[in-house]
Motif scaffolding. Structure first.
Motif, PDB file in Angstrom:
ATOM      1  N   ILE A 147      16.950  32.213  31.442  1.00 53.07           N
ATOM      2  CA  ILE A 147      18.289  32.008  31.221  1.00 53.07           C
ATOM      3  C   ILE A 147      18.564  33.014  30.340  1.00 53.07           C
ATOM      4  O   ILE A 147      19.945  33.492  30.462  1.00 53.07           O
ATOM      5  CB  ILE A 147      18.013  30.453  30.258  1.00 53.07           C
ATOM      6  N   GLN A 148      17.794  33.531  29.299  1.00 50.17           N
ATOM      7  CA  GLN A 148      18.209  34.602  28.214  1.00 50.17           C
ATOM      8  C   GLN A 148      18.720  35.900  29.029  1.00 50.17           C
ATOM      9  O   GLN A 148      19.556  36.427  28.829  1.00 50.17           O
ATOM     10  CB  GLN A 148      17.233  34.792  27.189  1.00 50.17           C
ATOM     11  N   ALA A 166      19.390  36.082  32.262  1.00 50.25           N
ATOM     12  CA  ALA A 166      20.526  36.154  33.251  1.00 50.25           C
ATOM     13  C   ALA A 166      21.965  35.900  32.335  1.00 50.25           C
ATOM     14  O   ALA A 166      22.919  36.554  32.722  1.00 50.25           O
ATOM     15  CB  ALA A 166      20.679  34.408  33.841  1.00 50.25           C
ATOM     16  N   CYS A 167      21.790  35.303  31.216  1.00 42.29           N
ATOM     17  CA  CYS A 167      23.025  35.403  30.172  1.00 42.29           C
ATOM     18  C   CYS A 167      23.366  36.523  29.365  1.00 42.29           C
ATOM     19  O   CYS A 167      24.343  36.741  28.855  1.00 42.29           O
ATOM     20  CB  CYS A 167      23.121  34.060  29.398  1.00 42.29           C
ATOM     21  N   ASP A 180      27.199  24.989  35.562  1.00 41.66           N
ATOM     22  CA  ASP A 180      27.082  26.514  35.800  1.00 41.66           C
ATOM     23  C   ASP A 180      26.940  27.142  34.172  1.00 41.66           C
ATOM     24  O   ASP A 180      28.182  27.092  33.533  1.00 41.66           O
ATOM     25  CB  ASP A 180      27.893  27.545  36.492  1.00 41.66           C
ATOM     26  N   LEU A 181      25.758  27.294  33.727  1.00 42.53           N
ATOM     27  CA  LEU A 181      25.624  27.385  32.477  1.00 42.53           C
ATOM     28  C   LEU A 181      26.220  29.054  32.130  1.00 42.53           C
ATOM     29  O   LEU A 181      26.841  29.261  30.927  1.00 42.53           O
ATOM     30  CB  LEU A 181      24.037  27.636  31.901  1.00 42.53           C
ATOM     31  N   ARG A 182      25.884  29.991  33.084  1.00 45.21           N
ATOM     32  CA  ARG A 182      26.638  31.215  32.776  1.00 45.21           C
ATOM     33  C   ARG A 182      28.094  31.174  32.721  1.00 45.21           C
ATOM     34  O   ARG A 182      28.615  31.725  32.023  1.00 45.21           O
ATOM     35  CB  ARG A 182      26.152  32.177  33.939  1.00 45.21           C
ATOM     36  N   LEU A 186      29.160  29.882  29.449  1.00 48.54           N
ATOM     37  CA  LEU A 186      28.909  30.907  28.371  1.00 48.54           C
ATOM     38  C   LEU A 186      30.425  32.029  28.588  1.00 48.54           C
ATOM     39  O   LEU A 186      30.904  32.127  27.395  1.00 48.54           O
ATOM     40  CB  LEU A 186      27.759  31.706  28.523  1.00 48.54           C
ATOM     41  N   GLU A 187      30.767  32.142  29.553  1.00 45.82           N
ATOM     42  CA  GLU A 187      31.835  33.060  29.740  1.00 45.82           C
ATOM     43  C   GLU A 187      33.266  32.357  29.211  1.00 45.82           C
ATOM     44  O   GLU A 187      34.116  33.054  28.721  1.00 45.82           O
ATOM     45  CB  GLU A 187      32.196  33.678  30.990  1.00 45.82           C
ATOM     46  N   LEU A 218      20.688  29.674  38.104  1.00 38.21           N
ATOM     47  CA  LEU A 218      21.649  30.629  37.701  1.00 38.21           C
ATOM     48  C   LEU A 218      21.831  31.714  38.761  1.00 38.21           C
ATOM     49  O   LEU A 218      21.007  31.878  39.477  1.00 38.21           O
ATOM     50  CB  LEU A 218      21.073  31.186  36.101  1.00 38.21           C
TER      51      LEU A 218
END
Length: 377
Positions: free
Chosen positions: A129-130, A132-133, A342-344, A347-348, A377
């Motif tokens: 996750i880190q 990818a983000c 969608d976590l990404r 975040l955006e 992700l």
């Protein structure tokens, strides 16, 4: 001699057998006449009810299995019999009861067969996750209560090496994640007994403060702690729900109070930071931040803070997030167990500059949601 007289003499010769049969008959009649219960307050769980059979459920055996569970759950005086069974086990010197150890006036989960591979997969998912983000990530890990209270475990109990497991997870995090284990800070407190509830796996307000101060030291900010707290007596937690020993003293739930925050669940503002209805009920810990939700937000109205922090968490975080929110304008909170987005993209959307992960070791040992989140992700 008449048949009635012979039956009466047989009954007199076998009083124990007759009493047992009468008791079973009375319980069967009570089970048929009493209304079915929806939940067990003592065990804090939904009870199975008997459903109507269908041809497919009977042929597959599902009906018989469900009926057996329903009859067990709806058994008359079930709560009293469960506690009576626990007393019998204590008399037989059993150490473990439904995965729970009774250690004096404290309950602890069995810790002799921890799933280290599952915990390792959870950390590896955070690393994915880190990457990818592509933002800084910190992991704040709450130790199992059994690690902090290892001296209270039964004599000759062979507990797994939780310190070695933690170091394995730290190595797996590598340089991608700032790994903060709370154990050393908690063990150094003058009263470690006050850091976890005696009947639950969660840390108390004191334990949450200790973890918050550990994070403050690592991130270089001054802790902001209030002088007043919310208290609720009569709290029985998750360990007690699995092993409800009679005459076991309850905990007192405690929660630091903050007045400058607005809490939103899926964009809907709540009336405060805790659920008054849950606070008055059986599952009092669920009152903190209204339990667990896929997405929530804490807004700081003081005007003195700035920035957005994305928090991935389990229920351990609920006790310390209000304190953490004093240092940000906004906390975006995601519980991977209930989040399907969608976590990404989140975040955006929120323009969060950093990700903080707050989890208990027990979640790493049992839950796969982080792996699922990483796979999306």
């Amino acid at each position: 001699m008449s048949r009635a007289m012979r039956c009466l003499r047989a009954v007199r010769r076998c009083p124990l057998f007759t009493s047992a049969m009468a008791l079973l008959l009375a319980l069967a009649v009570a089970a048929a006449l009493l209304p079915a219960r929806d939940i067990s307050q003592m065990e804090n769980r939904v009870l199975q009810k008997l459903s109507a059979p269908t041809v497919s459920s009977v042929l597959s055996g599902r009906f018989m299995t469900a009926a057996e569970t329903a009859l067990s759950d709806q058994f008359p005086l079930r709560d009293r019999f469960v506690q009576l069974n626990l007393l019998r086990d204590v008399a037989l010197l059993r150490r473990e009861f439904n995965g729970i150890l009774r250690c004096g006036d404290r309950l602890l989960a069995a810790c002799d067969a921890l799933d280290g591979e599952q915990a390792l997969r959870a950390v590896e998912a955070l690393v994915e996750i880190q990457r990818a983000c592509a933002v800084p990530m910190t992991l704040l890990l709450a130790p199992l209560p059994s690690r902090l209270y290892a001296a209270s475990l039964p004599a000759h109990y062979e507990a797994d090496d939780q310190a070695a497991l933690t170091e394995t997870l730290r190595a797996a995090a590598g340089e991608s994640i700032l790994f903060l284990d709370c154990y050393a800070a908690m063990a150094a407190q003058p009263d470690p007994e006050a850091l976890y509830y005696r009947t639950d796996h969660h840390w108390t307000a004191e334990g949450a403060r200790c973890a918050y101060e550990r994070l403050a030291a690592a991130w270089g900010f001054s802790p902001a702690l209030p002088d007043n707290r919310l208290y609720a007596s009569g709290f029985y937690g998750s360990y007690y729900a699995r092993a409800p020993f009679p005459f076991f003293a309850p905990d007192t739930l405690c929660f630091d109070r903050f007045d400058n925050l607005v809490y939103c669940i899926d964009g809907q503002a709540q009336s405060g930071l805790w659920d008054e209805e849950a606070l008055a009920g059986r599952d009092k810990y669920a009152a903190l931040l209204y339990g667990n939700h896929g997405r929530a937000t804490l807004l700081n109205q003081s005007g003195a803070a700035s920035g957005t922090l994305l928090v991935l968490k389990d229920s351990y975080a609920n006790a310390l997030l209000p304190a953490l929110a004093q240092h940000y304008e906004r906390l975006e909170i995601v519980d991977p167990r209930y989040y399907a987005g969608d976590l990404r993209a989140l975040l955006e959307e929120t323009e969060a500059e950093e990700i903080l992960c707050i989890f208990g070791m027990n979640t790493f040992l049992t839950d796969r949601s982080l792996s699922l989140l990483a796979a999306g992700l």
